[in-house]
Enzyme design. Sequence first.
Site, PDB file in Angstrom:
ATOM      1  N   SER A   1      35.336  44.369  31.704  1.00 58.04           N
ATOM      2  CA  SER A   1      36.359  43.730  30.743  1.00 58.04           C
ATOM      3  C   SER A   1      35.874  42.126  30.557  1.00 58.04           C
ATOM      4  O   SER A   1      35.258  41.623  31.829  1.00 58.04           O
ATOM      5  CB  SER A   1      37.701  43.113  30.684  1.00 58.04           C
ATOM      6  OG  SER A   1      37.924  42.639  29.935  1.00 58.04           O
TER       7      SER A   1
ATOM      8  N   TYR B   1      45.193  40.731  35.163  1.00 50.40           N
ATOM      9  CA  TYR B   1      44.249  41.222  34.485  1.00 50.40           C
ATOM     10  C   TYR B   1      43.348  41.738  34.866  1.00 50.40           C
ATOM     11  O   TYR B   1      42.451  42.440  35.563  1.00 50.40           O
ATOM     12  CB  TYR B   1      44.560  41.296  33.016  1.00 50.40           C
ATOM     13  CG  TYR B   1      44.125  42.364  32.432  1.00 50.40           C
ATOM     14  CD1 TYR B   1      43.799  43.748  32.583  1.00 50.40           C
ATOM     15  CD2 TYR B   1      42.910  41.642  31.507  1.00 50.40           C
ATOM     16  CE1 TYR B   1      42.730  44.629  31.112  1.00 50.40           C
ATOM     17  CE2 TYR B   1      41.780  42.780  30.748  1.00 50.40           C
ATOM     18  CZ  TYR B   1      41.481  43.850  30.894  1.00 50.40           C
ATOM     19  OH  TYR B   1      40.967  45.104  29.957  1.00 50.40           O
TER      20      TYR B   1
END
Length: 254
Positions: A138, A151
């Site tokens: 990501s 995350y």
Amino acid sequence: MFKLTGKKAIVTGGGSGIGKAIALVFARQGAEVHVVELHEAAAYETRAEIEAAGGLVFIHTCDVSRQDQVNKVFEAIGGVDILVNNAGIAHVGNLENTSEADLDRIYQVNVKGAYNCLQAAVSRMREQGGGTILNLASIVSHVGIPDRFAYSMSKGAIHAMTLSVAKDYLSDNIRCNSVSPARVHTPFVDGFIAKNYPGKEDEMFEKLSKTQPIGRMARPEEVAALALFLCSDEAAFITGCDYPIDGGFIKLNN
């Protein structure tokens, strides 16, 4: 170009969003696709679409955080040419409002889940003389994003594991890369907006879209196209790399 004919590909989290898009394009390009998915109903929707297009697909219901379940699935599948580690979950919160339970939940799925699949796949790839791995990282692996503590931790681990596996298995003809998407318009995004901004869905969607310099979110199919390239023979000289697919977020968001 970018044909996967004769390849056996495992896509975790292939029931929706990016994983589904990857499963669809891999099948279209000739791969035998194995969808590993916790949510059985979603997996069968993916299967229906692949079969309607004439593709070959198999469904495996599995919690990737459970090593025993992952090993059982990989044993049933047998050899594997391509592994896409896509399964993951999100969490919104900074350090102070991320509980131990939150951190453990994210770690179990996003980090340990990827580890379980990597370990199951690499030994099989070594035995058959090589293979290709793609991990879904990501943009939070590269830049700080507000309220994404857990995350970010998990996707930073994905980036690091990608480099480690790529280095350790060079001589085994195993390639390992990752991609780092920015915001992608998936059902998760729609659900997040509906839950947290009721009555302001359109406004928030527009606001989130414009955080990408290019002015919109990515489509799952765009991430899938990059995944196809990196898992194809045309990318045989690429390993140990991360590819941002971010509409300019990392380099142009200033």
